[in-house]
Scaffold this active site. Structure first.
Site, mmCIF file in Angstrom:
data_model
loop_
_atom_site.group_PDB
_atom_site.id
_atom_site.type_symbol
_atom_site.label_atom_id
_atom_site.label_comp_id
_atom_site.label_asym_id
_atom_site.label_seq_id
_atom_site.Cartn_x
_atom_site.Cartn_y
_atom_site.Cartn_z
ATOM 1 C CG ASP A 125 -0.305 -0.012 2.934
ATOM 2 O OD1 ASP A 125 1.130 -0.647 2.879
ATOM 3 O OD2 ASP A 125 -0.674 0.861 3.589
ATOM 4 C CG HIS A 126 3.411 2.474 2.264
ATOM 5 N ND1 HIS A 126 3.020 3.587 3.183
ATOM 6 C CD2 HIS A 126 2.204 1.136 3.009
ATOM 7 C CE1 HIS A 126 2.751 3.557 4.516
ATOM 8 N NE2 HIS A 126 1.900 2.335 4.279
ATOM 9 C CG HIS A 131 -1.525 4.772 7.538
ATOM 10 N ND1 HIS A 131 -1.977 2.982 7.989
ATOM 11 C CD2 HIS A 131 -1.168 3.234 6.242
ATOM 12 C CE1 HIS A 131 -0.774 2.311 7.507
ATOM 13 N NE2 HIS A 131 -0.991 2.169 6.016
#
Length: 324
Positions: free
Chosen positions: A66-67, A270
């Protein structure tokens, strides 16, 4: 300093939030920097003012998808759009190998621009250009994870009192000093720019953290920082339910660190998909994270939303800008 949240969801996207991405520029300068690049970052960029042609560097906090899953697409799109300027990627071990493998197996062998990798997990890792100095700071997560401290480099002005005290006559030597060059006076003394120059304003600093369950690791990096952008995945009660194995921060943990460090502005981001903008069965409201942080932190709290733009002016004041 201006910044845009390109993605604010943890792990997976939701209908309102993409996964991690954060764009930063120095005031109205068109060149910019990207922190993290989750899948779909390109789509968010199409809704922003930022061009891949003016992207100076990408900073990846850690190897979780997800990064970083959006990174190959950004590299490929920049190539297809005709980019020729070098691009630096600062990231821990694994990211260069990931990009290399994708290029090998998807026929992206030839780039029109140089791609430079800088290992952020090596000691004293620093990226620097004429606009910013960026240092990496180790965090605590399931894999090596890092925060990046962006410190701007303001232009320098001449201190005329210092010039007079040192006996530097008005004229070409002032210009040399202004451009960073030392000068030699008629009596043989040398005067350096450091003796007579000072920043036009106080350097602004933003720290952008990756995934991390120990915010206090950033206390030294937060000295003289204007804004901390950091994950706030859970509230304390949810952390008690899911357990510590995911190694994420709560709003309370983050707020306590920001208060200890004296940071004037704190951005929560986040978020677990458990938290939504509107209350619904089985979901929590996003404002619960703000409320928990406010119990421990007296500064300015903002809850990040995708495509929201903000500015920290030269006085260190934070304001929201018009949407992208």
């Amino acid at each position: 300093m201006q910044f845009t949240f390109l993605g604010t969801s943890a792990g997976v996207p939701t209908r309102q939030r993409n996964v991690s991405g954060f764009a930063l520029s120095i005031d109205d300068h068109r060149d910019w920097y990207l922190v993290d690049c989750g899948e779909g970052t390109q789509h968010r960029l199409l809704q922003s003012r930022h061009s891949l042609a003016r992207l100076r560097a990408i900073f990846i906090s850690h190897v979780h998808g997800d990064h970083c899953y959006g990174l190959p697409g950004v590299i490929a799109s920049a190539n297809m759009s005709g980019r020729t300027q070098p691009l630096t990627i600062c990231a821990p071990d694994g990211i260069e190998q990931f990009v290399t493998a994708v290029r090998q197996y998807t026929d992206l062998h030839t780039l029109r621009y140089p791609l430079h990798f800088v290992r952020s997990d090596l000691e004293n890792a620093v990226y620097e250009d004429e606009l910013v100095r960026v240092s990496a700071h180790a965090l605590s997560h399931r894999v090596p994870s890092f925060a990046y401290r962006f410190e701007e480099k303001p232009p320098h002005t001449l201190n005329q009192d210092s010039l007079r005290e040192l006996g530097v006559p008005r004229g070409p030597q002032w210009g040399e000093l202004q451009h960073g060059n030392p000068v030699t006076l008629t009596d043989g003394r040398q005067v350096t720019p450091e003796q007579v120059c000072e920043p036009a304003w106080r350097a602004r600093v933003i720290v952008v953290g990756g995934d991390n369950d120990q915010p206090d690791l950033l206390l030294s990096a937060l000295k003289n920082t204007d804004l901390l952008v950091h994950e706030s995945t859970f509230t304390e009660d949810i952390l008690q339910q899911v357990g510590p194995q995911y190694m994420h921060s709560t709003a309370a943990m983050l707020a306590k660190t920001a208060e200890r460090a004296g940071v004037p502005h704190l951005a929560l981001t986040h978020f677990s998909q458990r938290y939504r903008e509107k209350s619904s069965p089985g979901k929590r409201h996003i404002d619960e994270l703000r409320a928990e942080a406010a119990e421990y932190y007296r500064g300015n709290i903002l809850v990040a939303r995708d495509l929201d733009r903000y500015e920290i002016n030269r006085k260190g004041e934070l304001s929201k800008l018009d949407s992208e």
